[in-house]
Design an enzyme around this catalytic site. Structure first.
Site, mmCIF file in Angstrom:
data_model
loop_
_atom_site.group_PDB
_atom_site.id
_atom_site.type_symbol
_atom_site.label_atom_id
_atom_site.label_comp_id
_atom_site.label_asym_id
_atom_site.label_seq_id
_atom_site.Cartn_x
_atom_site.Cartn_y
_atom_site.Cartn_z
ATOM 1 N N GLU A 67 -2.361 -9.143 44.860
ATOM 2 C CA GLU A 67 -2.438 -9.174 46.320
ATOM 3 C C GLU A 67 -1.164 -8.570 46.899
ATOM 4 O O GLU A 67 -0.063 -8.896 46.444
ATOM 5 C CB GLU A 67 -2.590 -10.619 46.805
ATOM 6 C CG GLU A 67 -2.407 -10.801 48.303
ATOM 7 C CD GLU A 67 -2.090 -12.240 48.688
ATOM 8 O OE1 GLU A 67 -1.504 -12.437 49.765
ATOM 9 O OE2 GLU A 67 -2.419 -13.163 47.910
ATOM 10 N N THR A 103 -1.847 -11.791 53.889
ATOM 11 C CA THR A 103 -1.343 -12.053 55.242
ATOM 12 C C THR A 103 -2.202 -11.336 56.277
ATOM 13 O O THR A 103 -1.704 -10.725 57.224
ATOM 14 C CB THR A 103 0.143 -11.657 55.384
ATOM 15 O OG1 THR A 103 0.856 -12.048 54.208
ATOM 16 C CG2 THR A 103 0.784 -12.384 56.563
ATOM 17 N N LYS A 146 -7.718 -20.660 49.670
ATOM 18 C CA LYS A 146 -6.300 -20.587 49.308
ATOM 19 C C LYS A 146 -5.605 -21.839 49.835
ATOM 20 O O LYS A 146 -5.632 -22.104 51.039
ATOM 21 C CB LYS A 146 -5.687 -19.326 49.921
ATOM 22 C CG LYS A 146 -4.163 -19.294 49.933
ATOM 23 C CD LYS A 146 -3.687 -18.049 50.662
ATOM 24 C CE LYS A 146 -2.209 -18.099 50.977
ATOM 25 N NZ LYS A 146 -1.735 -16.840 51.608
#
Length: 201
Positions: free
Chosen positions: A44, A74, A134
């Site tokens: 990521e 993000t 997450k």
């Protein structure tokens, strides 16, 4: 309804994911390659600047050549979703749960992995149709949080993110976490052998 069951396949072979935050193009590619060589197939790259987006594009291209999965992190706006898709990301990761961002990501063909830190957020995300979530910040939530969530949400699958390294990743996996996301640990040569051991679980 959203759906991120795609992560079932993405995370089927390894309990670790790599995060490259703000490293620039060359360093991101180098660390991603090290992760792939170690056996961590999923990486990521958080996108918070133009340099980050370029790094995502380069690493995504390299990942496709090796059959590896690269996602954008993000992701906190619909604009970010569009930028992630344009850069070649295969999924999105967010620090929190935003239904608008989740739906935009699904519409773009990118499975979303939203962040949660409370029972209410887990419940709302699962109501949206999501099974992979997450947990952030995992090091502050602690291992016991995951056991507590298992009772009311037995079908939730968690990726522990935030403050994770070779020293505590095993504890979180033992607590029922499906995947642990590591960042700076990948640049610490003393941690690489321990991460490699975790990949054998």
């Amino acid at each position: 309804m959203a759906d991120n069951a795609h992560f079932d396949d993405l995370f089927a072979d390894a309990p670790l994911m790599a995060i490259m935050r703000g490293m620039g193009v060359e360093r991101s590619l180098s660390v991603a390659t090290a992760a792939w060589d170690l056996g961590i197939d999923v990486v990521e790259l958080p996108i918070q600047s133009a340099d980050d987006i370029e790094a995502l594009r380069v690493v995504s291209e390299a990942g496709r050549e090796r059959g590896k999965s690269v996602g954008a992190g993000t992701v906190v706006s619909v604009e970010h979703v569009a930028q992630a898709a344009a850069a070649g990301a295969q999924f999105t990761v967010s620090p929190g749960f935003d239904p608008e961002v989740v739906r935009a990501s699904v519409d773009a063909g990118l499975p979303p992995l939203p962040g949660v830190a409370s029972p209410s957020e887990v419940q709302l995300a699962m109501k949206e149709g999501l099974t992979w979530l997450k947990a952030f910040p995992a090091s502050l939530l602690g291992t016991k949080w995951f056991g507590a969530m298992r009772g009311p949400f037995p079908s939730a699958k968690f990726v522990a993110t935030g403050g994770m390294d070779a020293g505590n990743a095993g504890d979180f996996l033992d607590a029922g976490v499906r995947v642990v996301a590591v960042g700076s640990a990948l640049e610490d040569e003393t941690q690489l052998p321990r991460l490699a051991e975790l990949l054998k679980r």
